[in-house]
Design a protein around this motif. Structure first.
Motif, short mmCIF file in Angstrom:
data_model
loop_
_atom_site.label_atom_id
_atom_site.label_comp_id
_atom_site.label_asym_id
_atom_site.label_seq_id
_atom_site.Cartn_x
_atom_site.Cartn_y
_atom_site.Cartn_z
N ARG A 124 0.84 -1.20 0.00
CA ARG A 124 0.00 0.00 0.00
C ARG A 124 0.87 1.25 0.00
N LEU A 125 0.27 2.39 -0.30
CA LEU A 125 0.91 3.69 -0.23
C LEU A 125 0.31 4.43 0.97
N TYR A 126 1.16 5.17 1.72
CA TYR A 126 0.75 5.79 2.97
C TYR A 126 1.15 7.26 3.04
N THR A 127 0.40 8.03 3.83
CA THR A 127 0.84 9.38 4.17
C THR A 127 2.00 9.27 5.15
N TRP A 128 2.75 10.34 5.31
CA TRP A 128 3.86 10.34 6.25
C TRP A 128 3.35 10.16 7.68
N THR A 129 2.24 10.78 8.00
CA THR A 129 1.69 10.64 9.36
C THR A 129 1.34 9.19 9.65
N ALA A 130 0.71 8.51 8.71
CA ALA A 130 0.40 7.09 8.91
C ALA A 130 1.68 6.28 9.06
N ALA A 131 2.69 6.61 8.26
CA ALA A 131 3.95 5.87 8.30
C ALA A 131 4.68 6.04 9.63
N THR A 132 4.49 7.17 10.27
CA THR A 132 5.25 7.47 11.50
C THR A 132 4.45 7.24 12.78
N ALA A 171 10.49 4.11 -7.25
CA ALA A 171 10.05 3.71 -5.91
C ALA A 171 10.23 4.93 -5.02
N SER A 172 9.28 5.14 -4.12
CA SER A 172 9.35 6.24 -3.16
C SER A 172 9.06 5.67 -1.79
N PHE A 173 10.00 5.87 -0.85
CA PHE A 173 9.86 5.33 0.51
C PHE A 173 9.93 6.46 1.52
N TRP A 174 8.97 6.51 2.43
CA TRP A 174 9.03 7.49 3.51
C TRP A 174 10.18 7.15 4.45
N THR A 175 10.83 8.19 4.96
CA THR A 175 11.78 8.03 6.06
C THR A 175 11.12 8.63 7.30
N SER A 176 11.71 8.42 8.45
CA SER A 176 11.16 9.01 9.69
C SER A 176 11.59 10.46 9.85
N ASP A 177 12.41 10.96 8.94
CA ASP A 177 12.96 12.31 9.06
C ASP A 177 12.01 13.37 8.51
N ALA A 193 7.30 21.49 9.13
CA ALA A 193 5.93 21.15 9.55
C ALA A 193 5.10 20.49 8.45
N SER A 194 5.39 20.79 7.19
CA SER A 194 4.56 20.26 6.11
C SER A 194 5.28 19.27 5.19
N ARG A 195 6.60 19.11 5.34
CA ARG A 195 7.36 18.22 4.45
C ARG A 195 8.22 17.24 5.24
N ALA A 196 8.47 16.09 4.60
CA ALA A 196 9.34 15.06 5.17
C ALA A 196 10.17 14.46 4.05
N ILE A 210 1.38 13.43 0.54
CA ILE A 210 1.42 12.49 -0.57
C ILE A 210 1.49 11.08 0.03
N LEU A 211 1.22 10.08 -0.78
CA LEU A 211 1.24 8.71 -0.29
C LEU A 211 2.37 7.95 -0.99
N ALA A 212 3.21 7.29 -0.20
CA ALA A 212 4.38 6.58 -0.71
C ALA A 212 4.49 5.23 -0.01
N SER A 213 5.40 4.41 -0.49
CA SER A 213 5.65 3.10 0.10
C SER A 213 6.34 3.22 1.45
N VAL A 214 6.21 2.15 2.24
CA VAL A 214 6.86 2.09 3.54
C VAL A 214 7.54 0.74 3.70
N ARG A 215 8.80 0.80 4.12
CA ARG A 215 9.54 -0.37 4.58
C ARG A 215 9.84 -0.15 6.05
N CYS A 216 9.90 -1.21 6.80
CA CYS A 216 10.23 -1.13 8.22
C CYS A 216 11.57 -1.83 8.45
N VAL A 217 12.26 -1.40 9.48
CA VAL A 217 13.55 -1.96 9.85
C VAL A 217 13.47 -2.40 11.31
#
Length: 185
Positions: A81-89, A144-150, A154-157, A176-183
């Motif tokens: 799935r693709l996620y917002t940064w808030t959902a990813a974090t 491919a676009s992956f969110w980072t925790s960084d 306030a409006s960008r990551a 925006i909605l992007a892919s998420v990988r977890c470590v």
């Protein structure tokens, strides 16, 4: 007396709901099989840059914060799935796992070629594209676009963006909605 039983019932329902949510985010990691078994699916894992990574994009449904590319469920099955940064974090990664930082990605990718990262026995990178905050989808099979925790502000990551020839670390709107990988932590 009715108020007492109503209070007990509400408390029991609340505890059951919280326990169910807690269990839904608990997965079983099998290091010898390189798998992480979660309620939604069993993910493959890989060792890169000194850490254990999911070798697949997350596929947890989050209402109003995750989508399948093109709103087609077949894409979720194939690429997550693709996620917002808030959902990813905010608790998307299972317990004991976390959203990687830019540095985690840099350590994992190192001088590795994109072709190697796309290999199923490695990072298994999937060019799942992304969705703009206005609802338009872009770049499936191109990047491919992956969110980072960084967070950038306030409006960008920061996103890690990968094409066949480049790996960049850019800041984008958190909606925006992007892919998420977890470590693994």
């Amino acid at each position: 007396m009715k108020l007492f039983f109503k209070t007990i019932a509400i408390t029991a329902i609340t505890l059951f709901t919280l326990t169910a949510c807690d269990q839904a985010n608990t997965c079983d990691f099998d290091a010898s099989a390189n798998t992480l078994s979660c309620s939604e699916k069993t993910y493959r894992t890989s060792n890169l840059g000194g850490k254990v990574w999911l070798a697949e994009n997350m596929a947890v449904y989050i209402p109003d914060s995750s989508v399948c590319y093109g709103n087609d469920h077949v894409n979720c099955d194939a690429m997550g799935r693709l996620y917002t940064w808030t959902a990813a974090t905010t608790g998307l990664c299972p317990k004991g796992w976390t959203l990687p930082t830019r540095q985690d990605f840099k350590n994992a990718f190192g001088n590795t070629s994109v072709a190697t990262l796309k290999d199923g026995s490695s990072f298994n990178m999937q060019f799942a594209g992304f969705r703009y905050y206005d609802g338009k989808f872009a770049d499936k099979d191109i990047s491919a676009s992956f969110w980072t925790s960084d967070s950038y502000d306030a409006s960008r990551a920061y996103l890690v963006r990968v094409t066949d020839s480049t790996i960049t670390y850019e800041h984008f709107n958190k909606n925006i909605l992007a892919s998420v990988r977890c470590v693994k932590e």
